[in-house]
Scaffold this active site. Sequence first.
Site, PDB file in Angstrom:
ATOM      1  N   GLU A 121      -4.691   2.313  -4.466  1.00 22.24           N
ATOM      2  CA  GLU A 121      -3.226   2.374  -4.404  1.00 22.24           C
ATOM      3  C   GLU A 121      -2.653   1.127  -3.755  1.00 22.24           C
ATOM      4  OE1 GLU A 121      -4.634   4.416  -0.581  1.00 22.24           O
ATOM      5  OE2 GLU A 121      -5.325   4.152  -2.629  1.00 22.24           O
ATOM      6  N   ASN A 179      -3.039  12.914  -4.833  1.00 26.71           N
ATOM      7  CA  ASN A 179      -4.198  13.304  -5.629  1.00 26.71           C
ATOM      8  C   ASN A 179      -4.713  14.688  -5.228  1.00 26.71           C
ATOM      9  OD1 ASN A 179      -4.387  11.046  -7.286  1.00 26.71           O
ATOM     10  ND2 ASN A 179      -5.541   9.877  -5.762  1.00 26.71           N
ATOM     11  N   ASP A 193      -2.146   9.006 -11.224  1.00 29.50           N
ATOM     12  CA  ASP A 193      -2.041   7.917 -12.206  1.00 29.50           C
ATOM     13  C   ASP A 193      -0.595   7.672 -12.594  1.00 29.50           C
ATOM     14  OD1 ASP A 193      -4.763   7.645 -12.164  1.00 29.50           O
ATOM     15  OD2 ASP A 193      -5.124   8.696 -14.061  1.00 29.50           O
ATOM     16  N   ASP A 197       0.858  -1.190   0.000  1.00 24.55           N
ATOM     17  CA  ASP A 197       0.000   0.000   0.000  1.00 24.55           C
ATOM     18  C   ASP A 197       0.892   1.237   0.000  1.00 24.55           C
ATOM     19  OD1 ASP A 197      -3.003   0.859   0.499  1.00 24.55           O
ATOM     20  OD2 ASP A 197      -1.730   2.191   1.701  1.00 24.55           O
ATOM     21  N   HIS A 243      -5.352  14.073 -10.049  1.00 24.55           N
ATOM     22  CA  HIS A 243      -5.453  12.636 -10.337  1.00 24.55           C
ATOM     23  C   HIS A 243      -4.534  12.198 -11.472  1.00 24.55           C
ATOM     24  CE1 HIS A 243      -8.757  11.656  -7.611  1.00 24.55           C
ATOM     25  NE2 HIS A 243      -9.268  12.846  -7.900  1.00 24.55           N
TER      26      HIS A 243
END
Length: 343
Positions: free
Chosen positions: A252, A217, A226, A209, A222
């Site tokens: 994530e 973000n 990405d 994680d 965003h």
Amino acid sequence: MHWFADGGDHVTASIPLDYQHYWYGTIALQFPLNQLKKQLEDSLTDEDQGEYQLFDNQFRLITASTTNNATPQSFSDAHRQELIQAVALDPTGNLRLGSQFISWQKLKHFDGVLIRIHSLSAGLDGDFGTISIVIALLWLLFTTMVLLSWMVIRRMVRNMYQMQNSLQWQAWHDPLTRLSNRGGLFEQAKKLTAHSQQTGEALAVIQIDLDHFKQVNDRYGHQAGDRVLTHVARLISDTLRVGDVAGRVGGEEFCVILPNTTLAQGAAIAERIRARIAAKEILLAKGRTLRMSASLGVSSGVVEDMMNFELLQSVADNRLYHAKRSGRNQVCAHDDYQDSPSQ
């Protein structure tokens, strides 16, 4: 290509269809015998004496230019064998058989032979031109239809394979990271756990994680998030061995399955993944760079009746959150549970 009479009122021309060693069937085209018979009859003028006969490659009679349902002229066994041998030696020629004069021509576009039986005087200037052209045109028509059909079928099959492969890939992969999605990961986990159960080899699971990903973000957008995900996915893939499986199982969150791997070996691989993520800077838009970290949990065990992939993943997930509570950017491969499957 094959041309044969089916015992009825048609003659059938056919060609097999196969693509990449896969059999799809046969394309066939039927020609009415009465049409071929009429073409043979029309080729004879009123002054002609004799008869046209059309044979296949096995020298079986297909049709003849007889009128009023008359019986076609036949050959004795000796004359028939002599004629077959002569045709085999020369595609075009003539032969005297008793009181009959026989001339023949093997057709280019049809695996057979056209024979004319006539008197000796008529046989000296017999002409195969008209009927040969008619049959050649019929066969050329069929050949053209077959080739066009074959081209269409090949294109359809190729497009079908491409679409099938594309849909299958999309069904089992995450389009952003190009790793297995949750469904694809669990599908591969079934095979790996079955192998572990059969061989007694340990199966290791790593849960990963990214730390503080929400802040990326919120702060950079965003699109930057990405880019971080694709960057981390590439680092994970580059660290794994042949046969290891990685997937994205959440926003994530990633999961790695390591076949034939003990807890110590899995922890070592997890540490390499953690170190590579922490060491690499990620280039964002406008020249900005970002350095990420990740928390990882590891479990390992031999799959048995009371042990399965979901349990191994659950234990690795618990250790992942223990790593986060302990300060993040670290690997946790142990806990205080008595029923832990770790080795």
